[in-house]
Structures are given as structure tokens and as C-alpha cells.
Design a protein around this motif. Structure first.
Motif, short mmCIF file in Angstrom:
data_model
loop_
_atom_site.label_atom_id
_atom_site.label_comp_id
_atom_site.label_asym_id
_atom_site.label_seq_id
_atom_site.Cartn_x
_atom_site.Cartn_y
_atom_site.Cartn_z
N LEU A 165 -24.74 16.89 48.14
CA LEU A 165 -24.35 15.66 47.43
C LEU A 165 -23.65 14.68 48.37
CD1 LEU A 165 -23.09 17.02 43.99
CD2 LEU A 165 -25.35 16.13 44.60
N LEU A 166 -22.87 15.19 49.33
CA LEU A 166 -22.21 14.31 50.29
C LEU A 166 -23.25 13.60 51.16
CD1 LEU A 166 -19.69 13.19 51.67
CD2 LEU A 166 -19.63 15.26 53.10
N ALA A 167 -24.24 14.35 51.61
CA ALA A 167 -25.30 13.74 52.43
C ALA A 167 -26.08 12.69 51.63
CB ALA A 167 -26.25 14.82 52.94
N ILE A 168 -26.40 13.01 50.37
CA ILE A 168 -27.09 12.05 49.51
C ILE A 168 -26.22 10.82 49.29
CG2 ILE A 168 -27.88 11.65 47.13
CD1 ILE A 168 -28.94 14.53 47.13
N GLY A 169 -24.92 11.04 49.09
CA GLY A 169 -24.00 9.92 48.88
C GLY A 169 -23.91 9.01 50.09
N ILE A 170 -23.91 9.60 51.29
CA ILE A 170 -23.85 8.79 52.51
C ILE A 170 -25.09 7.93 52.64
CG2 ILE A 170 -23.90 8.91 55.04
CD1 ILE A 170 -22.09 11.37 54.85
N MET A 171 -26.27 8.53 52.34
CA MET A 171 -27.51 7.74 52.40
C MET A 171 -27.50 6.62 51.36
SD MET A 171 -29.73 8.42 54.79
CE MET A 171 -31.16 7.61 54.08
N ALA A 172 -27.09 6.98 50.12
CA ALA A 172 -27.19 6.02 49.02
C ALA A 172 -26.14 4.92 49.09
CB ALA A 172 -27.07 6.77 47.68
N PHE A 173 -24.93 5.26 49.53
CA PHE A 173 -23.82 4.30 49.44
C PHE A 173 -23.29 3.81 50.78
CE2 PHE A 173 -23.51 7.03 45.58
CZ PHE A 173 -23.96 6.07 44.68
N VAL A 174 -23.89 4.30 51.87
CA VAL A 174 -23.52 3.80 53.19
C VAL A 174 -24.75 3.28 53.93
CG1 VAL A 174 -22.50 4.35 55.43
CG2 VAL A 174 -21.54 5.38 53.35
N VAL A 175 -25.75 4.14 54.10
CA VAL A 175 -26.93 3.76 54.89
C VAL A 175 -27.75 2.68 54.19
CG1 VAL A 175 -29.06 4.57 55.96
CG2 VAL A 175 -27.01 6.00 56.02
N TYR A 176 -28.11 2.92 52.91
CA TYR A 176 -28.91 1.93 52.19
C TYR A 176 -28.19 0.59 52.06
CZ TYR A 176 -32.37 5.49 50.85
OH TYR A 176 -33.35 6.45 50.87
N PRO A 177 -26.89 0.55 51.71
CA PRO A 177 -26.21 -0.74 51.68
C PRO A 177 -26.24 -1.49 53.01
CG PRO A 177 -24.95 0.84 50.44
CD PRO A 177 -26.05 1.61 51.12
N ILE A 178 -26.09 -0.75 54.13
CA ILE A 178 -26.16 -1.38 55.44
C ILE A 178 -27.55 -1.98 55.65
CG2 ILE A 178 -26.19 -0.94 57.93
CD1 ILE A 178 -23.95 1.09 57.47
N ILE A 179 -28.59 -1.22 55.27
CA ILE A 179 -29.96 -1.72 55.39
C ILE A 179 -30.15 -2.95 54.52
CG2 ILE A 179 -32.37 -1.18 54.80
CD1 ILE A 179 -31.81 1.70 55.69
N LEU A 180 -29.63 -2.91 53.29
CA LEU A 180 -29.80 -4.04 52.38
C LEU A 180 -29.11 -5.29 52.91
CD1 LEU A 180 -29.27 -2.16 48.99
CD2 LEU A 180 -31.36 -3.32 49.71
N VAL A 181 -27.92 -5.12 53.48
CA VAL A 181 -27.17 -6.28 53.97
C VAL A 181 -27.81 -6.87 55.21
CG1 VAL A 181 -24.98 -7.02 54.99
CG2 VAL A 181 -24.98 -5.60 52.94
N PHE A 182 -28.15 -6.03 56.19
CA PHE A 182 -28.59 -6.53 57.48
C PHE A 182 -30.10 -6.75 57.59
CE2 PHE A 182 -24.46 -4.65 58.46
CZ PHE A 182 -23.87 -5.68 59.19
N LEU A 183 -30.89 -5.98 56.85
CA LEU A 183 -32.34 -6.14 56.92
C LEU A 183 -32.90 -6.94 55.74
CD1 LEU A 183 -33.61 -2.67 58.24
CD2 LEU A 183 -33.18 -4.77 59.52
N ALA A 184 -32.44 -6.61 54.53
CA ALA A 184 -32.96 -7.30 53.35
C ALA A 184 -32.18 -8.54 52.98
CB ALA A 184 -32.98 -6.33 52.16
N LYS A 185 -30.98 -8.70 53.58
CA LYS A 185 -30.11 -9.85 53.26
C LYS A 185 -29.82 -9.93 51.77
CE LYS A 185 -30.24 -11.19 57.56
NZ LYS A 185 -29.06 -11.03 58.45
#
Length: 447
Positions: free
Chosen positions: A247-267
Motif C-alpha cells: 500500500l505504501l508503494a501504491i500510495g507513492i505512485m498515486a500521490f507522489v509520482v503521478y502528481p509530479i507527472i501531471l504537474v510537469f508533463l500534463a500541466k
């Protein structure tokens, strides 16, 4: 979305919460003696059938929707060089995020080492309790080898359509892409006729989805109630470190990695993204099936996240089959967890090979509840762990399946949003509800 639609999502969330609470209470009251016959009767004859009907109503739309959406998506690209460019970007994104997810899982499992502290008596109890179930899970002998890629080209597309698990979805996707390319080479009247037909198929499947969503609150309640009533939360305590690591690994992907991708790649704002995608998330979590969630993902991505129809129809069906971040992450953590339980100290080279196997086997995982379990066996062999050891985690797999499926689906939608950021300018006239046909400039002369 209308005010009524917003409230409807609250009803689905209420069904999810109430089902978990009610099932947990039933399981705790039953105690060690097991569920009483009255509850077993209720599960078998009431809640399980209702939940299954809800799930089947979503699954029945998958094949026609994938075929229509993907064919239209490819046809609307028109220029095949554009299709190739978007395809390369999509697969590059899938490969990067999947490998990144597995890497996060392996780092966490090496730091936390959840398998080192599992009591021997717990191991013996779980093996005894779930040994029979593990044998059934492994009977399919699912594996990924050269035939996986050969079978992408079907002998009979209708046979693949009648058996739409993930291994059979690849041939459907292959044929749909060929049909989409073929439309661009038809004379304009024929291209328009076929495009109109496929659009009609898509609209009909959307209508069926709307009917299915009318019973979604009840269907979600029944699905979650059945899971928690049978398994409760006791096993979560016994395997707390393992469950927590996943769950920690899933949480890091969902709430850290994906948000970073959304902000910097998807704007895009991650908060707005998750709010607009809430129907997708709830459907994925409650059904534990990326295939059952696919119709909702395509519809909401276009209507709420403003992903053009060609991109949504191309990226999301591909992602539902090949972009399995949550599944890869789960397989990597589980393989090393079980290796730790059995006292195996894997060298870094073996762990990297486990990463590769997780990425490859995730592509072959069926998009249905528990679909990744049979393929996990081949990863366990690499980790020098007996495949029957999956019995240790079957008791908690359902809750983990719900979470990893949600991550898989969110990853697909995130990919569609990212591709839209870079390629959406090529579809300026795409607006929700608008009907398109192949433009004459896109139709190549017949050869």
C-alpha cells in the motif's frame, strides 16, 4: 457534470463504505467458528449474484467499446505518421512508469523486509488454509513467452471476442488497429458509413454503461460486503508489514509520482485530476477489474478530463492491456516478500531480473479480479520460491487487488492526459458529444 451526477458518485462511495463496514461487522461477529449458514446463504444467493450482475454489465461492453473506440481513434488520426508518433510516446510512457513502479516496490521491500518477521505458525496456518485455493489459481498455467506475441495475431477474431480476458484482448486490439488503418484507405462514402456505424456502436455501449451505473451503489455494496464478510480484517494484522509495504508503494505512485507527472508533463492540477476522475477510481476499486472499468475510463476521460476521442480511444484500451503499474509493483514486492519468508537472499542481479519478469508478466495479466496471481508463479520461480507459496497472500489479495487495479487504471488515464498535453493540438475540433467522420484529406486512394 450535473448536480445529480455529483450526488450519484456520493451514493457509490456510500455503498463502498457501508459494504466494508457491514461485511467487517458480520465477519467479526462470526468469530473463529466461521460464517453462519444464514450469512452464507445471503452471500451465495443475494449479494454475490447482484455484484456479479453489476460487474458483467460493465464487462459486456468491453469488446464492442474497445473495438469501436480503437478503430475510430486510429481512423481519426488520419495521418499514419501521427499514429506512429503517438504510439511511440504512449509505449515509452507505459514502459517508464511501469519500470519506475517496480523499482519503488523493490526499494521498499528491501528496506522494510516484511517477510523477515512473519511468525512460523502464521506461515503454516496460511499455507494450510489457502493451499487448495492456490492450486486452483495456478491451474491456468498462465505464462508469458514467445507465443504471447504470436497470439496477438488471431486465427479467428470472433473467437477472441468471445473470450475477452486480457490475453484475448491483445488480438482484438490488433484487429481494431488494422480496421482503423483500413478506414483511412477507403473511398469517402464507404469510410463515412463505417465510421458512422462504429460511432453508433460506441453510443449504444455508453447507453448500456449508464444503465449499469444506475445499480452501481447497490452493486458496489454487494461486492465489498462479500469480500469483507468472508475474509474480515484479521489477516491484515497477520500480514501487516507485507500489506503496508504494498500500500505504501501504491500510495507513492498515486500521490507522489503521478502528481509530479501531471504537474510537469500534463500541466494539470493533481487535485482537479483526481476529483474529475473519481468515478473511474471508485469503479476500479470496487470491481477490481481494469476491463470492467474501461468503459467508464474512456467516457469520463473524454467528458471530464477533456481528452480528445481519438487519444482516449487509442491510449486507454492499450493501457488497460499493457500498462500495469500496480500489478508489476505488486508482483515485485510479493516475490521478494515470499523469498524473505523462505530465507532466500537474492542478489541484485536476480532482483533486476525479477523487475524484468514483473514488467513482462504484467502485460499478460487478465484484467479481472485476481488475474495477476497465476502469472506471479513464473516470477516466484525466478526468486527461488515454490509457486504454491502464493497461498500465504491469498487471504489479503482481494484488498490488494482492489488497490493495484485502481493504480493501473489511474495510470492509464494519466497517460491519456499526458499524451493530450503533447498531441491534443492536433485535434482542435474535439468536443464532448460531437460526431466526427473521416475527413476527405485523410482518406488515401485505394491501392
Amino acid at each position: 457534470m450535473s448536480e445529480k451526477g455529483k450526488k450519484f458518485h456520493l451514493y457509490i462511495l456510500a455503498g463502498l463504505i457501508l459494504g466494508a463496514i457491514a461485511g467487517g461487522i458480520v465477519n467479526s461477529l462470526a468469530g473463529d467458528g466461521g460464517l453462519p449458514n444464514s450469512i452464507k446463504f445471503l452471500l451465495k444467493n443475494v449479494t454475490d449474484p447482484i455484484g456479479e450482475i453489476f460487474k458483467r454489465m460493465l464487462l459486456m461492453t468491453v469488446v464492442p467499446l474497445v473495438f469501436a473506440s480503437l478503430s475510430l481513434g486510429v481512423a481519426r488520426f488520419g495521418d499514419l505518421t501521427k499514429l506512429g508518433r503517438i504510439g511511440l510516446k504512449t509505449f515509452a510512457y507505459f514502459l517508464f512508469t511501469t519500470a519506475f513502479a517496480v523499482g519503488i516496490g523493490l526499494i521498499l521491500v528491501n528496506i522494510i523486509q516484511p517477510g523477515r518477521g512473519l511468525p512460523k505458525e502464521t506461515t503454516e496456518q496460511l499455507m494450510a488454509e489457502y493451499a487448495g485455493e492456490s492450486e486452483k489459481k495456478l491451474e491456468s498455467n498462465a505464462k508469458v513467452d514467445v507465443n504471447t506475441f504470436v497470439n496477438i495475431v488471431p486465427k479467428n477474431p470472433l473467437s477472441s471476442a468471445s473470450n475477452p480476458n486480457n490475453s484475448e484482448m491483445l488480438p482484438i486490439i490488433f484487429v481494431a488497429i488494422l480496421v482503423g488503418v483500413g478506414i483511412t484507405r477507403l473511398r469517402l462514402p464507404l469510410a463515412q458509413s463505417l465510421t458512422t456505424f462504429l460511432e453508433a456502436v460506441g453510443e449504444i455501449t455508453v447507453f448500456i454503461i449508464q444503465i449499469a451505473m444506475m445499480i452501481a451503489p447497490v452493486g458496489v455494496f454487494c461486492l465489498i460486503f462479500g469480500t469483507t464478510a468472508r475474509f474480515g480484517f484479521d489477516l491484515l494484522g497477520q500480514l501487516a508489514w507485507y500489506v503496508g509495504t504494498v500500500l505504501l508503494a501504491i500510495g507513492i505512485m498515486a500521490f507522489v509520482v503521478y502528481p509530479i507527472i501531471l504537474v510537469f508533463l500534463a500541466k494539470q492540477s493533481p487535485f482537479q485530476f483526481y476529483y474529475r476522475a473519481r468515478a473511474i477510481i471508485l469503479t476500479a476499486f470496487s470491481t477490481s477489474s481494469s476491463s470492467a472499468t474501461l468503459p467508464t475510463s474512456i467516457k469520463i476521460s473524454h467528458e471530464e478530463l477533456k481528452v480528445p476521442k481519438p487519444i482516449a480511444g487509442f491510449v486507454i484500451p492499450l493501457g488497460a492491456t499493457t500498462n500495469m503499474n500496480g500489478t508489476s509493483l505488486f508482483e515485485g514486492i510479493t516475490a521478494l516478500f515470499l523469498a524473505q519468508v523462505f530465507g532466500q537472499n537474492l542478489e541484485i542481479g536476480t532482483q533486476l531480473f525479477v523487475v524484468l519478469m514483473c514488467v513482462l508478466t504484467a502485460v499478460g495479466a487478465a484484467g479481472v479480479p485476481g488475474g495477476s496471481i497465476p502469472l506471479l508463479a513464473s516470477v516466484l520461480i525466478v526468486a527461488n520460491v515454490p509457486p504454491a507459496a502464493i497461498a500465504l497472500i491469498l487471504g489479503v489479495d482481494r484488498i490488494l487487488d482492489m488497490c493495484r487495479t485502481t493504480l493501473n487504471v489511474v495510470g492509464d488515464v494519466t497517460a491519456a492526459v499526458v499524451i493530450t498535453r503533447f498531441e491534443g493540438k492536433n485535434f482542435p475540433d474535439e468536443t464532448p458529444g460531437e460526431v466526427h467522420v473521416v475527413e476527405s484529406s485523410h482518406v488515401l486512394p485505394p491501392t
